[in-house]
Design a protein around this motif. Structure first.
Motif, PDB file in Angstrom:
ATOM      1  N   TYR A 163       0.789  -1.229   0.000  1.00 52.07           N
ATOM      2  CA  TYR A 163       0.000   0.000   0.000  1.00 52.07           C
ATOM      3  C   TYR A 163       0.825   1.285   0.000  1.00 52.07           C
ATOM      4  O   TYR A 163       0.261   2.365   0.056  1.00 52.07           O
ATOM      5  CB  TYR A 163      -0.953  -0.012   1.194  1.00 52.07           C
ATOM      6  CG  TYR A 163      -1.885  -1.195   1.164  1.00 52.07           C
ATOM      7  CD1 TYR A 163      -2.910  -1.274   0.222  1.00 52.07           C
ATOM      8  CD2 TYR A 163      -1.711  -2.266   2.037  1.00 52.07           C
ATOM      9  CE1 TYR A 163      -3.746  -2.374   0.163  1.00 52.07           C
ATOM     10  CE2 TYR A 163      -2.552  -3.364   1.993  1.00 52.07           C
ATOM     11  CZ  TYR A 163      -3.561  -3.406   1.054  1.00 52.07           C
ATOM     12  OH  TYR A 163      -4.391  -4.507   1.000  1.00 52.07           O
ATOM     13  N   ALA A 174      -4.006   2.361  -3.733  1.00 52.55           N
ATOM     14  CA  ALA A 174      -3.344   3.445  -3.008  1.00 52.55           C
ATOM     15  C   ALA A 174      -2.327   4.180  -3.875  1.00 52.55           C
ATOM     16  O   ALA A 174      -2.020   5.352  -3.627  1.00 52.55           O
ATOM     17  CB  ALA A 174      -2.662   2.893  -1.756  1.00 52.55           C
ATOM     18  N   LEU A 208      -7.608  -3.733   1.112  1.00 54.39           N
ATOM     19  CA  LEU A 208      -7.744  -2.554   1.957  1.00 54.39           C
ATOM     20  C   LEU A 208      -9.201  -2.133   2.082  1.00 54.39           C
ATOM     21  O   LEU A 208      -9.641  -1.685   3.151  1.00 54.39           O
ATOM     22  CB  LEU A 208      -6.904  -1.406   1.386  1.00 54.39           C
ATOM     23  CG  LEU A 208      -6.952  -0.069   2.132  1.00 54.39           C
ATOM     24  CD1 LEU A 208      -6.456  -0.223   3.567  1.00 54.39           C
ATOM     25  CD2 LEU A 208      -6.127   0.987   1.393  1.00 54.39           C
TER      26      LEU A 208
END
Length: 273
Positions: free
Chosen positions: A40, A66, A104
Motif C-alpha cells: 500500500y 493506493a 484494503l
C-alpha cells in the motif's frame, strides 16, 4: 543470501517487526541484502534509509489502489527516487477480489472495490501499462507480475521484451493467485521470466506442500528465485523462513547448491547487477 520479498512495519496489518528489526535479523544471520515490499505504499524511502547501515536494501512500488492502480506518475516518482522494482497489482488485482483474499477496502468500507488488470483482461489499460513498462526499461528496474492472471503475465512478458526490459519476476505464480500450473510456469520461464517461490506459500498457502513447490522449482529451472515473503507475526523471522524453504525443497531431492543460489546469487543478480 539475498531475500527479494519481505514485509515489515509500518503496515496496515501486524508485522513481526519494523524496518530496523528486520534489518537486524538479516544482519545477524549473515544475509547480503533484501527487498522491502509494501502492498500500500512505496518502500523506496524506507529502503534508502535502511541501506545507510551498509547492507543493500532495495524498495519499490506496488500498483494497487493506493498508488492509483496502473499509474505511470507513481512509477516515475518511485523509480526516479531510486526504486528498483515495480510490482503489478496485488491486493487490488481482479484475481484477489475473485478469490476473496484480503483487500484494503475490506478494512475501510468507504473505499470502492475497484480492481485493476492489464490486457488481455482489460484492453483499455494498455496505454498506461505501456508507459509503466517504458519507465521500467528506462531505469533498468525489475518488473514483478504481482497477482495478475496467467494471460496477463504472458502479455506483460511479451511487452517487456518489446520495451527491452531485462528483469522480469513472476510473483509466486503457484500461489492462490494467480495459481499457475508447473507447465504454464515452465512456458513463461522459457520465455525469459524468473520464477518466485516463497516461504509464505509453504507456511500459509492452503493445500500447499513441499512436493508441489518442488514441481514448480523444477519447472523454473535455472530461473528459480526463492524468497521469504515473511514478516507475519505467525511466521518465523524472515531469514529463518527462507532457510526453511531451502531445507524443505532440498528434502524433495532438489540440488541444495542450486537452491542456495536461488536464494542468493540469482535474486541478487536480478535486482542488483
Amino acid at each position: 543470501m539475498f531475500d527479494c520479498h519481505v514485509h515489515a512495519a509500518p503496515d496496515i496489518v501486524p508485522r513481526i517487526g519494523d524496518d530496523a528489526d528486520v534489518l537486524d535479523a538479516y544482519r545477524s544471520d549473515g544475509f547480503h541484502g533484501f527487498v522491502l515490499k509494501g502492498h500500500y505504499e512505496s518502500t523506496v524511502g524506507r529502503a534508502r534509509a535502511l541501506s545507510r547501515g551498509g547492507m543493500p536494501v532495495l524498495g519499490g512500488i506496488t500498483l494497487n489502489q493506493a498508488a492509483g492502480g496502473i499509474n505511470p506518475a507513481a512509477v516515475a516518482a518511485a523509480l526516479a527516487a531510486g526504486g528498483r522494482v515495480v510490482w503489478m497489482p496485488t491486493a487490488d488485482a481482479h484475481t484477489q477480489e475473485r478469490a476473496g483474499l484480503p483487500r484494503l477496502c475490506d478494512r475501510e468500507r468507504r473505499l470502492d472495490r475497484r480492481v485493476f488488470a492489464v490486457p488481455p483482461v482489460d484492453p483499455d489499460a494498455q496505454t498506461a501499462a505501456d508507459l509503466v513498462l517504458a519507465l521500467i526499461a528506462d531505469h533498468d528496474a525489475v518488473l514483478a507480475t504481482g497477482h495478475l492472471s496467467g494471460p496477463e503475465c504472458a502479455w506483460l512478458l511479451d511487452r517487456a521484451r518489446r520495451f527491452g526490459i531485462r528483469r522480469v519476476l513472476l510473483t509466486h505464480p503457484s500461489y492462490t493467485v494467480p495459481a499457475l500450473t508447473p507447465a504454464e510456469i515452465a512456458e513463461l520461464a522459457e520465455a525469459g521470466a524468473h520464477v518466485e517461490i516463497t516461504a509464505y506459500q509453504l507456511l500459509h498457502q492452503p493445500g500447499c506442500t513441499a512436493a508441489a513447490l518442488a514441481a514448480v522449482a523444477r519447472a523454473a529451472g535455472d530461473r528459480l528465485v526463492l524468497s521469504s515473503d515473511a514478516g507475519q507475526p505467525d511466521s518465523p523471522p524472515p531469514p529463518q523462513a527462507l532457510l526453511r524453504l531451502v531445507d524443505e525443497l532440498a528434502g524433495q531431492g532438489l540440488d541444495r547448491g542450486a537452491l542456495e543460489a536461488a536464494a542468493s546469487t540469482v535474486p541478487a543478480r536480478l535486482f542488483l547487477a
